[in-house]
Each structure stands twice: as structure tokens, then as C-alpha cells.
Enzyme design. Structure first.
Site, PDB file in Angstrom:
ATOM      1  N   SER A   1       0.812  -1.226   0.000  1.00 47.28           N
ATOM      2  CA  SER A   1       0.000   0.000   0.000  1.00 47.28           C
ATOM      3  C   SER A   1       0.843   1.272   0.000  1.00 47.28           C
ATOM      4  CB  SER A   1      -0.893   0.000   1.240  1.00 47.28           C
ATOM      5  OG  SER A   1      -0.105  -0.235   2.390  1.00 47.28           O
TER       6      SER A   1
ATOM      7  N   THR B   1       1.749   6.840   0.343  1.00 47.30           N
ATOM      8  CA  THR B   1       0.797   5.771   0.023  1.00 47.30           C
ATOM      9  C   THR B   1       0.676   5.540  -1.473  1.00 47.30           C
ATOM     10  OG1 THR B   1      -1.491   5.040   0.438  1.00 47.30           O
ATOM     11  CG2 THR B   1      -1.204   7.339  -0.153  1.00 47.30           C
TER      12      THR B   1
ATOM     13  N   ARG C   1      -7.042   9.721  -9.375  1.00 45.70           N
ATOM     14  CA  ARG C   1      -7.620   9.996  -8.050  1.00 45.70           C
ATOM     15  C   ARG C   1      -6.496  10.347  -7.056  1.00 45.70           C
ATOM     16  NH1 ARG C   1      -6.841   7.728  -2.701  1.00 45.70           N
ATOM     17  NH2 ARG C   1      -8.762   7.992  -1.526  1.00 45.70           N
TER      18      ARG C   1
ATOM     19  N   THR D   1      -4.790   7.871   8.259  1.00 43.52           N
ATOM     20  CA  THR D   1      -4.850   6.736   7.345  1.00 43.52           C
ATOM     21  C   THR D   1      -6.291   6.259   7.294  1.00 43.52           C
ATOM     22  OG1 THR D   1      -4.038   4.501   6.884  1.00 43.52           O
ATOM     23  CG2 THR D   1      -4.187   5.108   9.189  1.00 43.52           C
TER      24      THR D   1
HETATM   25  C1  SD4 Z   1      -6.018   7.182   0.580  1.00 42.45           C
HETATM   26  N1  SD4 Z   1      -5.663   7.435   2.945  1.00 42.45           N
HETATM   27  O1  SD4 Z   1      -5.437   7.267  -0.503  1.00 42.45           O
HETATM   28  C2  SD4 Z   1      -5.213   6.730   1.782  1.00 42.45           C
HETATM   29  C3  SD4 Z   1      -5.273   5.238   1.886  1.00 42.45           C
HETATM   30  C4  SD4 Z   1      -5.107   4.666   3.252  1.00 42.45           C
HETATM   31  O2  SD4 Z   1      -5.708   3.047   4.738  1.00 42.45           O
HETATM   32  O3  SD4 Z   1      -4.597   5.233   4.156  1.00 42.45           O
HETATM   33  N2  SD4 Z   1      -5.639   3.524   3.499  1.00 42.45           N
HETATM   34  O4  SD4 Z   1      -7.205   7.419   0.714  1.00 42.45           O
END
Ligand code: SD4
Length: 310
Positions: free
Chosen positions: A50, A182, A192, A215
């Protein structure tokens, strides 16, 4: 006066980053340096699907990275969004901060900026991530929050399939910094951008008040500027823990029909107090528990955070 340094990161996989960041702080490095180098550890780990290299791609199979860094000492910030083909995106974000008068560069031009500043062109999609994406295509999953578990989508989820690393650091000079990096939501619509590179949403720091990082589902968290809210609540006198819980409660109150999405935040005060809270829904404890890592004197603790009910 020397301040006792402290580092906090999101998720279990953040423990190694937390250890590296804390070591930098312990040996007198700056909070900014600790956040960047710690984030690099996770960005370079192909097993973390991720973040950075090895991250899961968008709906078209392209890894698009979001990252940001903010320096409490100078109140400067830098970010990159939807950037392809560049490793260590938080370091590119730091260069945006240090080498341009801007805060955020996006897409193709973020990549060009990184290349012009010495970052090599890199393939970010690993074989493992490519086959996850192929399986995702075959299952025709909606381009939505693929890392937030729903029973019928379980086969593609595991602990490693989700989640931003957010980081907050306090150095021995009493300076704070925050960072976020991320690959965003698996299967997202190309282009996006989530909360992570948005100052005030994915992260925020004010040296005089505190630092926060988030997060979870950025499309939800952006709507309440979650990290800014945490710091603002600390300014109003809340402890970091109270501020995190109250900010999550506010999100749940504002978005009553979207409680299934996960959201979580961490916070750190100039005196080294921490906070960590998450929505009860979305991360589905106990198997998808809300976990963070934090330095406690010389140790790195992996802890389960507080869950907030609407
Ligand atoms: C997002 N906040 O791109 C990030 C993804 C994330 O747990 O943190 N997922 O929306």
C-alpha cells in the site's frame, strides 16, 4: 534544553520505519530527517502493498503514488500526488518543499520534477502486485475502497493490502514533523488523489501545538480536514488522545451514511504525548485491528489504538 525524542507511525508494518526514525532522533537527527528516512523504509519494502514500490495499482494497473511531508520548525510543506514511476515519493515531496516555492506537484509533472532532480525512472509494479490486480480485474471489483474489507471481497484482502504510513516525529531540539506516503486505494480511478498529499487532511503540524497524520479512506477524511482538525483541537486544549477521538467522532457525525469506511489518526505533542484513534467500522477488528507503532524510551511498541463509536 534537550527534549526526549519520540516517533509514532501508523500500522504494524510501520514498526520498522518507527525504529529507523527513532534511531535518527535518538542520535540527534531532525524530526524532518527522521520522518523522511523512516518513510523511505516502508516505501522501499515490496512486501508493503500500500506504499511506494510494490504498492497496488489503480484500475488500469498503474501505480500512482501520493506523499507529503511537513516541517514544524519552518512550517514549510511539500507534496506529490498521482506520481508514477518514481521510488521514495516522500523524498520527492521534500524536494518540492525545498527546491520550489510550491507545496504540491501532481501527475506527469511531479514525475518530471523528480526526474529532473535526480530520481531514477523506476517500475513500481511488482509481479505480486500485478497478479493481485489481474485477480481484482477478474473478480470485477468496483474501483472503490478495495482495502476496506467486505465479506464478499475478502479473498483479495490481507494485512498487507492496505494502508498509508503516516508518521509524526519529535526531535531533541523540540521540533516536530509529519509525513504521509501511500499508493492510495487499490483499484482507484486513474488520477484519483487521496488525503495523504493534502496538507491538513493526511497530515499537519504546528511546532507550537502538535503533529497529526491520518490513514483510511481519504475520500472521507478529506471532507473534514482530519489532521488539521486534530491539531486544532490540541490548540483548544485537548490532549493528543482526546483530539484524535474527537476528530474521528466529528467525521462520523458529519458522514452518518458512510460509517463503513475506515478512518484513523495519530498525534504527537511537543512534550511527547501521543494519541491514536480510529472508526470502529471499516478496519474490522480484531483481524483488521487498528494498530500503530510508537517509540517508548528505547523500545518500539506495537499497540492497538482506541476505536470511536459514532
Ligand atoms: C487514501 N488514505 O489514498 C489513503 C489510503 C489509506 O488506509 O490510508 N488507506 O485514501
Amino acid at each position: 534544553m534537550t527534549v526526549t525524542p519520540r516517533m509514532i507511525t501508523t500500522w504494524r508494518f510501520g514498526a520498522e520505519a518507527c525504529r529507523v526514525g527513532y534511531e535518527i532522533l535518538r542520535t540527534g537527527g531532525s524530526a524532518l530527517e527522521a520522518v523522511e528516512r523512516a518513510a523511505n523504509v516502508t516505501e522501499e519494502d515490496p512486501e508493503v502493498s500500500s506504499v511506494g514500490y510494490g504498492g497496488l495499482p489503480n484500475a488500469e494497473g498503474v501505480v500512482e503514488l501520493d506523499a507529503a511531508i511537513m516541517d514544524g520548525a519552518s512550517h514549510r510543506a511539500g507534496a506529490v500526488a498521482a506520481m508514477t514511476g518514481i521510488r521514495k515519493p516522500i523524498s520527492a515531496a521534500r524536494m518540492v518543499m525545498e527546491r520550489t516555492p510550491h507545496v504540491l506537484l501532481a501527475g506527469h509533472n511531479a514525475r518530471r520534477f523528480a526526474l529532473q532532480n535526480g530520481f531514477p525512472d523506476a517500475e513500481l509494479l511488482t509481479e505480486k502486485a500485478r497478479s493481485r490486480w489481474k485477480a481484482w480485474l477478474e473478480e470485477r471489483l468496483a474501483p472503490d475502497v478495495a482495502h476496506f474489507e467486505e465479506p464478499d471481497r475478502r479473498s483479495l484482502r490481507d494485512e498487507k493490502s492496505h494502508d498509508t504510513i503516516g508518521l509524526c516525529a519529535l526531535d531533541t531540539s523540540g521540533n516536530l514533523a509529519a509525513g504521509c506516503t501511500t499508493s492510495g486505494l487499490f483499484g482507484k480511478t486513474p488520477g484519483r488523489v487521496g488525503d495523504s498529499p493534502i496538507i491538513g487532511s493526511g497530515l499537519y503540524v504546528d511546532n507550537e501545538i502538535g503533529a497529526a497524520a491520518a490513514t483510511g479512506n481519504g475520500d472521507e477524511m478529506m471532507k473534514v480536514c482530519l489532521s488539521y482538525r486534530v491539531v486544532m483541537l490540541m490548540e483548544m486544549g485537548r490532549s493528543p488522545q482526546q483530539a484524535c477521538e474527537e476528530a474521528i467522532r466529528y467525521l462520523l457525525r458529519k458522514r452518518p451514511h458512510h460509517q463503513q469506511h475506515g478512518a484513523a489518526c495519530i498525534a504527537l505533542s511537543p512534550t511527547g504525548e501521543i494519541g491514536a484513534a480510529a472508526t470502529r467500522e471499516g478496519f474490522h477488528p480484531p483481524d483488521r485491528a487498528w494498530i500503530y507503532a510508537v517509540s517508548q524510551e528505547e523500545e518500539i511498541l506495537v499497540c492497538e489504538g482506541v476505536y470511536v463509536d459514532p
